[in-house]
Design an enzyme around this catalytic site. Structure first.
Site, mmCIF file in Angstrom:
data_model
loop_
_atom_site.group_PDB
_atom_site.id
_atom_site.type_symbol
_atom_site.label_atom_id
_atom_site.label_comp_id
_atom_site.label_asym_id
_atom_site.label_seq_id
_atom_site.Cartn_x
_atom_site.Cartn_y
_atom_site.Cartn_z
ATOM 1 C CB CYS A 1 -0.918 0.003 1.218
ATOM 2 S SG CYS A 1 -0.041 0.178 2.787
ATOM 3 C CB CYS B 1 3.829 -0.737 2.488
ATOM 4 S SG CYS B 1 2.642 -1.513 3.596
#
Length: 96
Positions: A26, A29
């Site tokens: 995501c 991240c």
């Protein structure tokens, strides 16, 4: 070898990286991965990072909240995006 690990020319394959980001891939991240790469570059270290997206592997670290940062096999941070300076501090703390 420096106090902080292997220099760029001493490193092996990408999957041997002592720095890992755990998470699904995501935006948060990816932000943590970028901050970690910047921190490693600033310290003169190989900026290769393993980005682990397999939840079974993530669970082996005991992490239930991502993104997480693993340094030399130790959970350094989880559940938040760190800034480059915070990653540098963690690397120095863990590696002495």
């Amino acid at each position: 070898m420096s106090l902080f690990g292997k220099k760029k020319e001493e490193t092996g394959k990408r999957n041997d990286s002592p720095i890992k980001v755990l998470g699904s891939g995501c935006a948060k991240c990816n932000q943590l991965e970028n901050a970690a790469k910047e921190a490693l570059s600033e310290l003169g270290l190989d900026p290769s990072i393993d980005h682990v997206t397999d939840f079974a592997e993530i669970a082996t670290y005991g992490v239930m909240s991502t993104p997480a940062l693993i340094i030399d096999g130790k959970v350094a941070s989880y559940g938040k995006v760190l800034k480059k300076e915070e990653v540098i501090d963690l690397i120095k703390k863990i590696r002495g």
